[in-house]
Design an enzyme around this catalytic site. Structure first.
Site, PDB file in Angstrom:
ATOM      1  N   CYS A  12      37.158  40.163  41.031  1.00 44.49           N
ATOM      2  CA  CYS A  12      35.709  40.219  40.938  1.00 44.49           C
ATOM      3  C   CYS A  12      35.321  41.224  39.869  1.00 44.49           C
ATOM      4  CB  CYS A  12      35.089  40.672  42.255  1.00 44.49           C
ATOM      5  SG  CYS A  12      35.375  39.550  43.624  1.00 44.49           S
ATOM      6  N   GLY A  39      35.496  36.608  37.553  1.00 40.27           N
ATOM      7  CA  GLY A  39      35.116  35.767  38.691  1.00 40.27           C
ATOM      8  C   GLY A  39      34.071  34.763  38.276  1.00 40.27           C
ATOM      9  N   ASN A 113      34.934  45.097  44.365  1.00 39.62           N
ATOM     10  CA  ASN A 113      36.068  44.477  43.680  1.00 39.62           C
ATOM     11  C   ASN A 113      37.343  45.007  44.318  1.00 39.62           C
ATOM     12  OD1 ASN A 113      37.571  44.935  40.389  1.00 39.62           O
ATOM     13  ND2 ASN A 113      37.943  43.348  41.886  1.00 39.62           N
ATOM     14  N   GLY A 114      38.194  44.100  44.784  1.00 35.38           N
ATOM     15  CA  GLY A 114      39.447  44.511  45.411  1.00 35.38           C
ATOM     16  C   GLY A 114      39.665  43.743  46.699  1.00 35.38           C
ATOM     17  N   TYR A 256      46.894  40.904  32.008  1.00 38.60           N
ATOM     18  CA  TYR A 256      46.169  39.642  31.970  1.00 38.60           C
ATOM     19  C   TYR A 256      44.680  39.730  32.303  1.00 38.60           C
ATOM     20  CZ  TYR A 256      44.812  34.979  33.654  1.00 38.60           C
ATOM     21  OH  TYR A 256      44.158  33.812  33.882  1.00 38.60           O
ATOM     22  N   ASP A 359      53.704  33.687  26.716  1.00 33.62           N
ATOM     23  CA  ASP A 359      52.664  33.586  27.760  1.00 33.62           C
ATOM     24  C   ASP A 359      52.689  34.870  28.582  1.00 33.62           C
ATOM     25  OD1 ASP A 359      50.603  32.570  29.246  1.00 33.62           O
ATOM     26  OD2 ASP A 359      51.724  30.893  30.100  1.00 33.62           O
ATOM     27  N   CYS A 450      53.887  43.054  43.142  1.00 34.35           N
ATOM     28  CA  CYS A 450      54.224  41.655  42.880  1.00 34.35           C
ATOM     29  C   CYS A 450      55.563  41.507  42.154  1.00 34.35           C
ATOM     30  CB  CYS A 450      53.105  40.962  42.112  1.00 34.35           C
ATOM     31  SG  CYS A 450      52.585  41.879  40.674  1.00 34.35           S
TER      32      CYS A 450
END
Ligand code: SF4
Length: 487
Positions: A12, A39, A113-114, A256, A359, A450
């Protein structure tokens, strides 16, 4: 929905302004416009004029969501805005933000946001106490807990609520007479403070500094992890909300999410991505004729790869920049064409060439094979895929909508197996060390969840699902309104 692209969805964007002589709703509109990449599902603005707080939320892109009438209906000298991608709760009007609530100190609105990792137990506890929720978002849980926290002033209330929140939250809050910014003690999501010069001046809070540039404000600094900033007629007042034990900024903001023209931790994101490409070229060289980015996000890294390797940069794929999100289903023939809806290759650039394709990430491994196929169909002789992030092996629970672990291709396949799956001649991922060298910020500032499965907060993976808070509600309040518990 359009065919799902194999991208991590942004979370967001939040924006806030305190400026006595500005059309604050209009400035917020343009601030959100600059944060649209964070978003695209819904957008909202709340504005306050010293006495009344008004709210407008709509589905869709910022440019589609607001009319001149909406902005005219939001007078005042304080405004906050939110542009949403659903990370907790589905895409629906009830889940649009900011969330407005009433409490003993008056009306206020929150843009978040989060992602809280403990939203569900907090919500369950409140439901048991008789609370009613208008939405299925963790943002409403945050709003409600601030409203119900004891305290005779906003600072005390927020300070008392913060220890209950576990996870990622960058907040902008509008009360009737002040603008407040809050950043979680881990500092997972960014939040910055800017200054408007001229006239009576003013102050701005935004997820990214690119929004400050857009509205003509100068970046002052980042809101520190754990900090609360309260902005009123007396200026900016900084307070410690919660003392951080460690920091855990999201690395994917650099890789990103954030716009390349934004600055995070005094690092221009564009330059960090350029260096990621340089590091990638050193770690994974390739015998090739051209370096081609997957547009637009991989362009800086591809330039970096080209510079470090000496292999010429070339645009071999052209992106339809206006495709956005669509709810019109493509027919079977178009589905078969797949990725062609988004990219077209340039055969004159690719024919007979050995291509390095750069990428930012591979998530499920569904988008890369059609892109490689496009390049080969256009005449590329070899395709060497280079990814300017480490392999994405674990889901994110801190504000990004990615796949489950089962769906993540790097969780189950080796690099060679993934290369075979995407039909690449070779595949290379940037290492964590290479990424950190490119960003040039100490390692202990970041979250690596991640990549490693080690998250900065304990997560109960079986409970973490973006629709976890979507259960039959006892009663629904109006969209955008936090329902108050029965008194
Ligand atoms: S798990 Fe990955 S995507 Fe999520 S906050 Fe941490 S670094 Fe960012």
């Amino acid at each position: 929905m359009a065919p799902a692209l194999d991208k991590i969805h942004e979370e967001c964007g939040v924006f806030g302004i305190y400026a006595p002589d500005q059309d604050v709703a209009r400035v917020t509109f343009f601030g959100l416009y600059a944060l649209q990449h964070r978003g695209q599902e819904s957008a909202g603005i709340a504005a306050a004029d010293g006495q009344t707080l008004r709210l407008r939320t709509h589905m869709g892109l910022v440019s589609q969501a607001f009319s001149e009438e909406d902005l005219a209906a939001l007078p005042g000298h304080i405004a906050i805005g939110h542009t949403r991608y659903s990370t907790t709760g589905s895409c629906s009007p009830a889940n649009a933000s900011p969330i407005r609530a009433e409490c003993d100190l008056g009306s206020f609105a929150v843009a978040h946001n989060g992602n809280l990792v403990n939203a569900q137990p907090l919500r369950d506890e409140m439901l048991q106490l008789g609370a009613r929720f208008a939405s299925s978002t963790d943002s409403e849980v945050i709003t409600r807990l601030i409203a119900e926290a004891p305290g005779r002033d906003w600072l005390t209330k927020i300070r008392r609520a913060m220890p209950r929140f576990m996870g990622a939250y960058s907040l902008v809050i509008a009360t009737v007479d002040r603008l407040i910014g809050v950043r979680d003690p881990l500092g997972v999501r960014p939040l910055c403070l800017g200054r408007l010069e001229g006239g009576q001046g003013g102050w701005v809070l935004a997820s990214e500094s690119c929004a400050l540039m857009t509205i003509g404000a100068a970046l002052v600094r980042e809101v520190a992890p754990g900090e609360i900033v309260i902005i009123d007629a007396g200026g900016v007042h900084s307070h410690t909300g919660q003392v951080p034990e460690r920091h855990a900024m999201c690395l994917f903001e650099y890789i990103y999410f954030a716009r390349p023209d934004s600055t995070i931790n005094d690092r221009r994101v564009y330059l960090a991505r350029l260096r990621m490409g340089e590091e990638l070229a050193r770690e994974h060289p390739a015998a090739a004729d051209i370096v081609v980015p997957v547009p637009d996000s991989a362009v800086p890294a591809a330039i970096g790869y080209s510079r470090a390797s000496g292999i010429p940069f070339a645009e071999g794929l052209i992106k339809n920049r206006y495709i956005g999100r669509t709810f019109i289903q493509p027919d079977q023939r178009l589905r078969d064409v797949g990725i062609g809806l988004k990219f077209n290759p340039l055969p004159e650039v690719l024919r007979g060439k050995r291509v390095v394709l750069v990428d930012d990430s591979i998530v499920r491994g569904t988008t890369t094979p059609p892109i490689v196929r496009l390049l080969r169909q256009a005449g590329a002789e070899e395709v060497h895929v280079r990814i300017h992030s480490p392999a994405f092996r674990w889901p994110c629970y801190l504000g990004l909508d990615v796949a489950t672990r089962q769906e993540l291709i790097a969780a189950h396949k080796s690099v060679d197996e993934i290369a075979a799956h995407i039909n690449a001649n070779s595949l290379g991922y940037l290492s964590v060390e290479g990424l950190l060298r490119a960003i040039d910020v100490p390692r202990d500032e970041f979250c690596f969840g991640c990549f490693t499965g080690h998250y900065p907060v304990p997560v109960q993976m079986d409970l973490m699902d973006k629709l976890a808070l979507e259960r039959p509600l006892p009663a629904m309040a109006a969209p955008g309104e936090a329902a108050l518990p029965p008194r």
